[in-house]
Design an enzyme around this catalytic site. Structure first.
Site, mmCIF file in Angstrom:
data_model
loop_
_atom_site.group_PDB
_atom_site.id
_atom_site.type_symbol
_atom_site.label_atom_id
_atom_site.label_comp_id
_atom_site.label_asym_id
_atom_site.label_seq_id
_atom_site.Cartn_x
_atom_site.Cartn_y
_atom_site.Cartn_z
ATOM 1 N N ASP A 1 1.170 -1.252 0.252
ATOM 2 C CA ASP A 1 0.082 -0.077 -0.081
ATOM 3 C C ASP A 1 1.025 0.543 0.083
ATOM 4 O OD1 ASP A 1 -1.819 2.081 0.604
ATOM 5 O OD2 ASP A 1 -2.514 1.157 2.689
ATOM 6 N N LYS B 1 2.666 11.049 -3.338
ATOM 7 C CA LYS B 1 1.871 10.360 -4.593
ATOM 8 C C LYS B 1 0.911 11.783 -5.148
ATOM 9 C CE LYS B 1 -1.661 6.985 -3.666
ATOM 10 N NZ LYS B 1 -2.761 5.967 -2.326
ATOM 11 N N GLU C 1 -7.275 0.267 -4.634
ATOM 12 C CA GLU C 1 -7.338 0.474 -2.675
ATOM 13 C C GLU C 1 -8.846 0.286 -2.200
ATOM 14 O OE1 GLU C 1 -5.573 4.822 -1.647
ATOM 15 O OE2 GLU C 1 -3.503 3.913 -2.466
ATOM 16 N N ASP D 1 -13.141 5.238 1.236
ATOM 17 C CA ASP D 1 -11.748 4.844 1.471
ATOM 18 C C ASP D 1 -11.381 6.788 1.541
ATOM 19 O OD1 ASP D 1 -8.987 5.151 1.496
ATOM 20 O OD2 ASP D 1 -8.878 4.122 0.644
#
Lengths: 181, 577
Positions: free
Chosen positions: B6, B70, B145, B168
């Site tokens: 992850d 990211k 994800e 999420d």
């Protein structure tokens, strides 16, 4: 690329109506051998997924069946008067919802947004009412199609009406999701 | 052995399947969470440091630690003190995870499943894959994800049939996915999200608020501590109602402190969290499901620890969310499970995912022509036939786009495709182009020569170029020169627009509410409105801004009353009340 026969691909009988449960069962079972993660080919799975897409929508399924059974039939034609009436209600409802959405997005204060709330509620109710009517009509087409007489004419009329209904259904869903509160 | 990774905005994790069970691996200090932070020492010969060590350096040696890289994945440009591409920095984080995993397992790890936000586009996915390869990993799968989190949730429920939403909200990105679980088949029905929405945005709002109350920090270390204090306050206020923010040596020798309440934090975070609502509604609409048809709403991502986020999720879906999954670890566990599926050690599970964004081409009129609609099950493909518009045209350039907007220019441009034609009269050349999206959500374009029947992979040329540094500095300098004038003008313009909207709204709302407004409230609102009119007349920016803010606050309750009334009337019309 060879023309896809979605019914054959899915191992289901060629018919205007398809049982959703049977479709899901077949799709899952076939996915377990055709998906690349299960050792299948990406192209084979893509065909299977496309077949499911064609079969799970009433409009696409009827049209696909028409192409298989009566290739070259055109969908153009007049809509029934009752569908025209529905269309006359759907258009303005969508426009009103879009208008409210724009005004709401432009508003910078909670108070200005609150003043739009009654209009939003009316728009929502109207869209939900129309959405239910569209769903009923689609269901009626599906029910009628179980007793199909095999002629191209009936199939064409259903496919044409279902295409409009599903387009409105998508637009109504979209408008409702944007309307929010 | 394939590992699951992850790669998060704030922190990253790695896991493997051992004896049929997914486990997450810890570093030498026993931590499974590696902060996604990279510190670049001033001495270029010294190697960068990743993780907790990099965070420690942020306070000691500010300005040399890169975090949240990211958020920049797949974008042109270079970041950090060593001017690296975002994917190069991500590769350093992945390299550190690989080392953590190898130390724990005592064997080399060379294959990986890496997760990305479901709403990542092709460029962002491809950049993540390249980051993995740069770190010495064969990237076996780019996995979404929320889908990973659903695997973690459903691993012990393989016999069941249910529909779930995975909400999420991470450090930098938000995803919402609706899935159907059918006896071991995990099928994503729809997904929506925002790749620039997360806990980081809440931190920013808290920092701005603290600065407004405490003044500017004196130096870079004080600024770094301000950020840490803001994040600590946000975390603390998930469990307590008030939190004391203490900042020693905030201005030279002067220390400052203040109290922050959960209500204040929620007022700051509200606009950020509210942005998730529209995504949720769209995901439901795309899945063709009313919220009532869901069996569970699963929360993952660190930001879902906030009570406000849980309330918003509960409100949107009309049910209490399921918080059984570990907010930081569920995605990594899911990535590990997918690694196990690909290895063949978890055979009974099959994952069917979708492409989050519509893929299309730009038309001559500048519109977006959708070829593969969003939420199409992947792998998938679609063909398009191109022909020459003029005699003997040698080639044409086609823009390939991803996004949901009608105008091509409003969507993300993946690049341009050059299609070559055989010479001939207008309309005689025919080139079939096939667009394929694989299990990773990555696009491949093939051109078929209709005469020979052979396929050729077409390169999508990325047209986004790095803006060179000199030009960037020029742009910054130019904007600084006018910043002060611009600021004052902008404050006035914004405040005036808001005043012009609010003043008529106040009259209308007071008339509509009638006796529902208490005399005192009415008087307060009218006073605030009068002051706003006076400030508008005087043309004073600061005064007008203060007056408008006061008016906005004074009418908050009135707004809520009006919304409640509209809702009630609607329920009555529908016979529910």
């Amino acid at each position: 690329m060879t023309r896809l026969d979605a019914f054959a691909e899915m191992g289901l009988p060629r018919a205007p109506s398809v049982d959703a449960e049977a479709l899901a069962r077949q799709f899952d079972a076939l996915s377990r051998t055709r998906h690349p993660d299960a050792g299948g080919e990406a192209a084979a799975f893509a065909r299977l997924a496309e077949a499911r897409r064609l079969l799970s929508s009433t409009a696409l399924r009827l049209r696909h069946l028409l192409e298989l059974e009566h290739p070259g039939t055109r969908l153009e034609g007049a809509l029934s008067p009752s569908l025209m009436d529905l269309f006359a209600a759907v258009g303005p409802a969508l426009q009103a919802a879009g208008d409210l959405e724009r005004r709401r997005a432009a508003a910078t204060s909670a108070l200005a947004r609150a003043l739009l709330a009654p209009g939003q509620m009316h728009a929502r109710e109207e869209l939900e009412r129309l959405g239910a009517e569209v769903a009923d009509r689609l269901e009626a087409i599906d029910a009628a199609s179980r007793l199909w007489d095999g002629t191209a004419g009936t199939l064409t009329a259903w496919a044409r009406e279902a295409a409009f209904l599903e387009k409105w259904q998508a637009q109504i869903r979209d408008a409702l999701s944007r309307l929010g509160l | 052995m394939i590992c699951g990774i992850d790669l998060g905005t704030t922190h990253s994790l790695i896991g493997v399947v051992e004896a049929g069970f997914p486990i997450l691996l810890a570093d030498e200090s026993g931590s499974r969470l590696t902060p996604s932070a990279v510190y670049f020492p001033a001495d270029a010969a010294e190697p960068p440091r990743v993780g907790a060590a990099a965070l420690r350096q942020r306070v000691l040696d500010p300005g040399r630690t890169v975090t949240s890289v990211k958020r920049l994945m797949g974008q042109p440009g270079r970041v950090g003190p060593r001017a690296m591409r975002p994917e190069e920095i991500a590769a350093l984080i992945l390299g550190r995870l690989k080392a953590v995993g190898e130390a724990a397992m005592g064997e080399p790890l060379t294959r990986a499943v890496i997760t990305v936000p479901a709403y990542f586009n092709d460029s962002q996915r491809a950049a993540t894959k390249r980051a993995g390869e740069r770190a010495g990993l064969v990237v076996e799968r780019i996995l979404n994800e929320p889908t990973a989190a659903a695997l973690a949730y459903g691993l012990d429920k393989l016999d069941e049939r249910s529909r779930v939403a995975v909400y999420d909200l991470g450090g930098g990105t938000f995803d919402i996915s609706i899935l159907e679980l059918r006896s071991g088949v995990f099928e994503v029905l729809s997904t929506a999200g925002d790749t620039r929405l997360g806990g980081d945005d809440i931190d920013e709002a808290v920092v701005a608020h603290l600065q407004a109350r405490l003044g500017e920090p004196a130096d870079a270390p004080a600024r770094a501590r301000l950020w840490e204090a803001a994040i600590a306050a946000k975390h603390a206020l998930s469990t307590v109602d008030t939190h004391r923010v203490q900042l020693p040596f905030y201005r030279g020798t002067e220390s400052v402190e203040l109290e922050l309440t959960r209500a204040e934090l929620e007022a700051l975070a509200g606009p950020v969290v509210d942005r998730t609502r529209a995504c949720c509604r769209r995901a439901l609409a795309d899945a063709g499901l009313p919220a009532a048809d869901l069996d569970e709403v699963i929360l993952v991502g660190g930001a879902t620890r906030m009570p406000l986020v849980r309330r918003v999720a509960a409100e949107v879906f009309g049910r209490e969310p399921n918080i059984s999954q570990h907010p930081d670890e569920a995605v990594a566990l899911g990535a590990t499970i997918q690694a196990g599926i690909l290895e063949g050690s978890l055979r009974q599970i099959l994952l069917l995912d979708v492409t989050p964004l519509s893929l299309g081409l730009e038309t001559f009129g500048g519109l977006m022509n959708v070829i593969i609609p969003r939420n199409t099950t992947i792998p998938c493909k679609a063909g398009e036939l191109f022909t020459n518009a003029v005699p003997n045209q040698e080639s044409m350039l086609v823009r390939v786009l991803q996004g949901e907007r009608e105008m091509a220019r409003d969507n993300w441009e993946l690049g341009q495709l050059a299609i070559d034609f055989q010479p001939g009269p207008k309309g005689s050349a025919r080139v079939g182009v096939q667009f394929e999206i694989d299990q990773n959500g990555l696009l491949r374009v093939l051109a078929r020569d209709t005469r020979t029947g052979t396929d050729r992979v077409l390169e999508i040329r990325n047209t986004a170029v790095d803006v060179d540094d000199a030009r960037v500095e020029e742009m910054i300098a130019a904007s600084l020169d006018h910043a002060f004038d611009d600021m004052r003008e902008r404050v006035f313009t914004e405040a005036r627009q808001k005043a012009e909207e609010l003043l008529p709204a106040v009259d209308q709302a007071l008339a509509a509410a009638g006796s529902a407004v208490a005399e005192m409230d009415r008087a307060a609102i009218e006073a605030a409105a009068a002051e706003t009119r006076a400030a508008l007349e005087a043309g004073e920016a600061a005064r007008l801004k203060a007056a408008v803010t006061a008016l906005d606050r004074a009418t908050e309750h009135l707004a809520a009353v009006l919304v409640d009334r509209a809702l009630e009337e609607s329920l009555q019309r529908r016979g529910i009340l």
